[in-house]
Design a protein around this motif. Structure first.
Motif, PDB file in Angstrom:
ATOM      1  N   ASN A 275      47.579  17.549  29.598  1.00  0.00           N
ATOM      2  CA  ASN A 275      48.208  17.907  31.064  1.00  0.00           C
ATOM      3  C   ASN A 275      47.791  19.245  31.341  1.00  0.00           C
ATOM      4  OD1 ASN A 275      49.172  15.251  31.279  1.00  0.00           O
ATOM      5  ND2 ASN A 275      50.777  15.873  30.201  1.00  0.00           N
ATOM      6  N   CYS A 276      46.522  19.768  31.145  1.00  0.00           N
ATOM      7  CA  CYS A 276      46.212  20.986  31.476  1.00  0.00           C
ATOM      8  C   CYS A 276      44.976  20.863  32.255  1.00  0.00           C
ATOM      9  CB  CYS A 276      46.085  21.727  30.458  1.00  0.00           C
ATOM     10  SG  CYS A 276      47.786  22.448  29.912  1.00  0.00           S
ATOM     11  N   VAL A 277      44.786  21.784  33.335  1.00  0.00           N
ATOM     12  CA  VAL A 277      43.539  21.631  34.020  1.00  0.00           C
ATOM     13  C   VAL A 277      43.141  23.425  34.364  1.00  0.00           C
ATOM     14  CG1 VAL A 277      44.008  19.631  35.360  1.00  0.00           C
ATOM     15  CG2 VAL A 277      44.685  21.969  36.268  1.00  0.00           C
ATOM     16  N   ALA A 278      41.785  23.465  35.030  1.00  0.00           N
ATOM     17  CA  ALA A 278      41.401  24.956  35.175  1.00  0.00           C
ATOM     18  C   ALA A 278      42.001  25.110  36.855  1.00  0.00           C
ATOM     19  CB  ALA A 278      39.936  25.067  35.035  1.00  0.00           C
ATOM     20  N   PHE A 279      42.300  26.237  37.163  1.00  0.00           N
ATOM     21  CA  PHE A 279      42.841  26.586  38.497  1.00  0.00           C
ATOM     22  C   PHE A 279      42.632  28.026  38.779  1.00  0.00           C
ATOM     23  CE2 PHE A 279      46.862  27.403  41.000  1.00  0.00           C
ATOM     24  CZ  PHE A 279      46.250  26.560  42.169  1.00  0.00           C
ATOM     25  N   GLY A 280      41.446  28.108  39.466  1.00  0.00           N
ATOM     26  CA  GLY A 280      41.091  29.619  39.767  1.00  0.00           C
ATOM     27  C   GLY A 280      40.219  30.346  38.609  1.00  0.00           C
ATOM     28  N   PRO A 281      40.146  31.566  39.055  1.00  0.00           N
ATOM     29  CA  PRO A 281      40.363  32.535  40.205  1.00  0.00           C
ATOM     30  C   PRO A 281      39.282  32.498  41.222  1.00  0.00           C
ATOM     31  CG  PRO A 281      39.244  33.661  38.472  1.00  0.00           C
ATOM     32  CD  PRO A 281      39.366  32.290  37.773  1.00  0.00           C
ATOM     33  N   ASN A 282      38.212  31.962  40.853  1.00  0.00           N
ATOM     34  CA  ASN A 282      37.077  32.249  42.009  1.00  0.00           C
ATOM     35  C   ASN A 282      37.437  31.241  43.142  1.00  0.00           C
ATOM     36  OD1 ASN A 282      35.325  33.938  41.340  1.00  0.00           O
ATOM     37  ND2 ASN A 282      34.533  32.760  39.368  1.00  0.00           N
ATOM     38  N   PHE A 283      37.338  31.879  44.495  1.00  0.00           N
ATOM     39  CA  PHE A 283      37.548  31.047  45.729  1.00  0.00           C
ATOM     40  C   PHE A 283      36.094  30.463  46.114  1.00  0.00           C
ATOM     41  CE2 PHE A 283      41.099  33.693  45.531  1.00  0.00           C
ATOM     42  CZ  PHE A 283      42.091  32.917  45.854  1.00  0.00           C
ATOM     43  N   PRO A 284      36.222  29.196  46.834  1.00  0.00           N
ATOM     44  CA  PRO A 284      34.897  28.442  47.340  1.00  0.00           C
ATOM     45  C   PRO A 284      34.221  29.600  48.101  1.00  0.00           C
ATOM     46  CG  PRO A 284      36.989  26.840  47.480  1.00  0.00           C
ATOM     47  CD  PRO A 284      37.493  28.420  47.078  1.00  0.00           C
ATOM     48  N   GLY A 285      32.952  29.588  47.661  1.00  0.00           N
ATOM     49  CA  GLY A 285      31.862  30.551  48.304  1.00  0.00           C
ATOM     50  C   GLY A 285      31.656  31.813  47.521  1.00  0.00           C
ATOM     51  N   ASP A 286      32.640  32.193  46.600  1.00  0.00           N
ATOM     52  CA  ASP A 286      32.504  33.507  45.603  1.00  0.00           C
ATOM     53  C   ASP A 286      31.428  33.503  45.238  1.00  0.00           C
ATOM     54  OD1 ASP A 286      34.856  34.286  47.143  1.00  0.00           O
ATOM     55  OD2 ASP A 286      36.224  34.133  45.084  1.00  0.00           O
ATOM     56  N   PRO A 287      30.661  34.574  44.981  1.00  0.00           N
ATOM     57  CA  PRO A 287      29.540  34.609  44.036  1.00  0.00           C
ATOM     58  C   PRO A 287      29.803  34.345  42.436  1.00  0.00           C
ATOM     59  CG  PRO A 287      30.120  36.863  44.566  1.00  0.00           C
ATOM     60  CD  PRO A 287      30.794  35.874  45.301  1.00  0.00           C
ATOM     61  N   ASP A 288      29.018  33.954  41.850  1.00  0.00           N
ATOM     62  CA  ASP A 288      29.155  33.328  40.387  1.00  0.00           C
ATOM     63  C   ASP A 288      28.835  34.526  39.766  1.00  0.00           C
ATOM     64  OD1 ASP A 288      29.149  32.241  37.985  1.00  0.00           O
ATOM     65  OD2 ASP A 288      27.300  31.104  37.794  1.00  0.00           O
ATOM     66  N   LEU A 289      29.932  35.462  38.928  1.00  0.00           N
ATOM     67  CA  LEU A 289      29.839  36.649  38.256  1.00  0.00           C
ATOM     68  C   LEU A 289      29.853  36.514  36.767  1.00  0.00           C
ATOM     69  CD1 LEU A 289      31.776  38.718  40.882  1.00  0.00           C
ATOM     70  CD2 LEU A 289      29.221  38.510  40.715  1.00  0.00           C
ATOM     71  N   ALA A 290      30.488  35.426  36.325  1.00  0.00           N
ATOM     72  CA  ALA A 290      30.599  35.304  35.097  1.00  0.00           C
ATOM     73  C   ALA A 290      29.518  35.607  34.004  1.00  0.00           C
ATOM     74  CB  ALA A 290      31.486  33.990  34.620  1.00  0.00           C
ATOM     75  N   HIS A 291      29.720  36.481  32.864  1.00  0.00           N
ATOM     76  CA  HIS A 291      28.647  36.695  32.072  1.00  0.00           C
ATOM     77  C   HIS A 291      27.249  37.535  32.788  1.00  0.00           C
ATOM     78  CE1 HIS A 291      29.838  33.458  29.135  1.00  0.00           C
ATOM     79  NE2 HIS A 291      30.857  34.275  29.721  1.00  0.00           N
ATOM     80  N   GLN A 292      27.565  38.010  33.936  1.00  0.00           N
ATOM     81  CA  GLN A 292      26.463  38.437  34.599  1.00  0.00           C
ATOM     82  C   GLN A 292      26.535  40.205  34.768  1.00  0.00           C
ATOM     83  OE1 GLN A 292      24.712  36.884  38.187  1.00  0.00           O
ATOM     84  NE2 GLN A 292      25.397  34.789  37.891  1.00  0.00           N
ATOM     85  N   LYS A 293      25.515  40.979  34.872  1.00  0.00           N
ATOM     86  CA  LYS A 293      25.855  42.221  35.249  1.00  0.00           C
ATOM     87  C   LYS A 293      26.535  42.567  36.433  1.00  0.00           C
ATOM     88  CE  LYS A 293      21.672  43.307  37.930  1.00  0.00           C
ATOM     89  NZ  LYS A 293      20.231  44.004  37.784  1.00  0.00           N
ATOM     90  N   ASP A 294      27.176  43.662  36.415  1.00  0.00           N
ATOM     91  CA  ASP A 294      28.005  44.149  37.602  1.00  0.00           C
ATOM     92  C   ASP A 294      29.350  43.228  37.889  1.00  0.00           C
ATOM     93  OD1 ASP A 294      26.733  46.475  38.047  1.00  0.00           O
ATOM     94  OD2 ASP A 294      25.348  45.746  39.547  1.00  0.00           O
ATOM     95  N   GLU A 295      29.614  42.692  36.917  1.00  0.00           N
ATOM     96  CA  GLU A 295      30.981  41.594  37.138  1.00  0.00           C
ATOM     97  C   GLU A 295      32.142  42.379  37.901  1.00  0.00           C
ATOM     98  OE1 GLU A 295      33.771  39.052  34.449  1.00  0.00           O
ATOM     99  OE2 GLU A 295      32.018  39.870  33.434  1.00  0.00           O
ATOM    100  N   TYR A 296      32.732  41.742  38.995  1.00  0.00           N
ATOM    101  CA  TYR A 296      33.701  42.532  39.375  1.00  0.00           C
ATOM    102  C   TYR A 296      34.819  41.508  39.942  1.00  0.00           C
ATOM    103  CZ  TYR A 296      31.485  41.045  43.832  1.00  0.00           C
ATOM    104  OH  TYR A 296      30.772  40.085  44.833  1.00  0.00           O
ATOM    105  N   ILE A 297      35.864  41.810  40.478  1.00  0.00           N
ATOM    106  CA  ILE A 297      36.793  41.008  41.078  1.00  0.00           C
ATOM    107  C   ILE A 297      37.428  41.785  42.377  1.00  0.00           C
ATOM    108  CG2 ILE A 297      38.970  41.747  39.728  1.00  0.00           C
ATOM    109  CD1 ILE A 297      39.878  38.921  40.000  1.00  0.00           C
ATOM    110  N   GLU A 298      37.250  41.057  43.449  1.00  0.00           N
ATOM    111  CA  GLU A 298      37.604  41.847  44.654  1.00  0.00           C
ATOM    112  C   GLU A 298      39.302  41.931  44.587  1.00  0.00           C
ATOM    113  OE1 GLU A 298      36.448  40.055  48.267  1.00  0.00           O
ATOM    114  OE2 GLU A 298      34.230  39.607  47.771  1.00  0.00           O
TER     115      GLU A 298
END
Length: 461
Positions: free
Chosen positions: A418-441
């Motif tokens: 009974n667990c799912v993944a929920f966020g934090p990226n919103f639709p249309g956000d760039p894919d930043l996980a494991h990449q250089k210059d990772e950030y959160i707005e």
């Protein structure tokens, strides 16, 4: 009671806490006494627990494998599953990867989006509920893991030593709701090389590319014995065929070929540029000594720059989760042996046995397949009450329609019922996980704080 007032009062502290925890280099390293994943993950966990204690939350440290912060009353337990470990930073950053710096409305740092920023948002969501005085008739627990990027031993330890959840979510993927996660299969091809002293041809002395199976390598380097003129000529002749960025140098009697790529998460290898496999493709054009050449030829013919596994006959697809993906995450050669570690995300309706048996069928006998690790697919039906509550909170804050989807990434959600993944990226956000210059707005971090606060209110009242 106006909960917005209490959320607002926590915004500045959330930004500061996110910046501070990003300064901790929580990459897994060799175990230390009382620190099973090294000093960095343990330090990040202690920071989070100290912060939670300062809020007046109940906390527990499970031997530095994991820890939690809790508020509320009742027999039922709602969980938010976050992780504080990060993958290595890689290269090419514009801002310091462990600086927690703010530029143009974004907080930069390894782990900003995956998963320290969301972890802090979840913790401050729990604080906002406590501050508001709302009575919760279920307990809410933010569970901090410290080994998500390297095998999830942290959550395995938690499940052996602590309480199971009634339901929960992991803010470690995308919105709206991830109710399906593909299976994750990791294994290594190994090949021993015969002693071929005196034979003509270029010899690979060493080859190293990649840090983790779940990352697309952004750098690889091979040390060769041979004629540098011949190798430079091959680079020139095949520059249009091989879309790589290579640098060739001579040091003493060795020729060093450096390959530069672009990192990405292994669940989306097409987003990156695999420096290791580009170098394998380059080496395939060189006249290598026999046994080394055979193995390089196998890698090029069966994998190359393809991410679908088509040559092995494993380009599977289903209607829930889509296509299989394949990533070569680590390549290691010396003069005697090669190890190539592969990470595959296979569709929910398939099994690892189907994938690995097909690979074995198309792998020569002289190559061994070892260290097979399977993390089975995860799926929660859309009519589950948890998903209905998540939809309500998401639509309330964003004004957008909530829907379910499946991903190739793996989160802690797959380890719990009974667990799912929920966020934090919103639709249309760039894919930043494991990449250089990772950030959160910053705006998105604060929006996550609101969503998680309202979700917890819905689930725990």
């Amino acid at each position: 009671m106006d909960i917005e007032k209490f959320i607002k009062s926590n915004e500045n502290d959330l930004l500061e806490a996110t910046r501070e925890i990003l300064k901790i280099k929580s990459v897994k390293s060799s175990p230390l006494p009382g620190m099973p994943f090294g000093g960095g993950p343990a330090m990040a966990l202690q920071y989070a627990l100290n912060l939670a204690e300062s809020f007046g939350l109940k906390t527990k440290n499970l031997e530095n494998y994991a820890g939690w912060a809790e508020w509320g009353e009742g027999d039922e337990l709602i969980g938010i599953l976050v992780h504080l470990d990060v993958v290595p930073e890689g290269s090419g950053w514009t801002y310091p990867p462990y600086g927690g710096e703010i530029h143009d409305g974004k907080i930069y740092g390894r782990g900003a989006i995956d998963d320290k920023g969301p972890a802090m948002a979840a913790l401050f969501a729990l604080k906002s509920l406590k501050d508001s005085g709302i009575k919760l008739n279920k307990r809410v627990r933010v569970i901090f893991g410290t080994d998500e990027e390297s095998g999830c031993e942290c959550m395995k330890y938690y499940l052996k030593h602590d309480e199971r959840l009634t339901m929960g979510f992991s803010p470690d993927a995308n919105y709206p709701i991830i109710n399906g996660e593909k299976g994750i299969l990791t294994f290594s091809f190994t090949n021993s090389f015969a002693n071929e002293e005196g034979k003509s041809g270029v010899k690979i002395v060493s080859f190293k590319g990649g840090h983790r199976p779940n990352m697309v390598p952004d750098y690889a380097e091979a040390h060769l014995l041979g004629d540098i003129g011949e190798i430079k000529s091959i680079a020139e002749n095949y520059k249009d065929e091989i879309p790589g960025d290579f640098k060739i140098e001579q040091h003493d009697n060795e020729i060093i070929v450096k390959s530069y790529g672009v990192s990405a998460h292994a669940s989306r290898p097409q987003k990156g540029k695999n420096a290791a496999m580009l170098l394998v493709k380059f080496l395939g054009k060189i006249k290598l000594i026999g046994t080394q050449y055979k193995f390089i030829e196998f890698l090029n013919s069966m994998i190359g720059l393809d991410n679908t596994g088509k040559a092995f006959g494993i380009d599977f697809e289903d209607d829930i989760s889509g296509l299989l993906s394949l990533n070569v995450g680590i390549v290691e050669f010396d003069q005697n042996r090669a190890i190539v570690t592969v990470n595959i995300r296979y569709p929910i309706r398939y099994s690892s046995d189907q994938v690995i048996s097909q690979i074995r069928k198309n792998t020569p006998d002289y190559i061994d397949i070892v260290d097979i690790y399977d993390n089975k697919p995860h799926y929660v039906p859309e009519d589950n009450i948890l998903i209905q509550k998540l939809k309500l909170a998401y639509e309330k804050i964003t004004g957008e329609k909530a829907y379910c989807l499946s991903i190739g990434g793996g989160t802690y959600a797959r380890m719990f019922d009974n667990c799912v993944a929920f966020g934090p990226n919103f639709p249309g956000d760039p894919d930043l996980a494991h990449q250089k210059d990772e950030y959160i707005e910053i705006d998105n971090l604060l929006k996550n704080l609101r969503i998680y606060t309202y979700v917890l209110k819905e689930l725990a009242q």
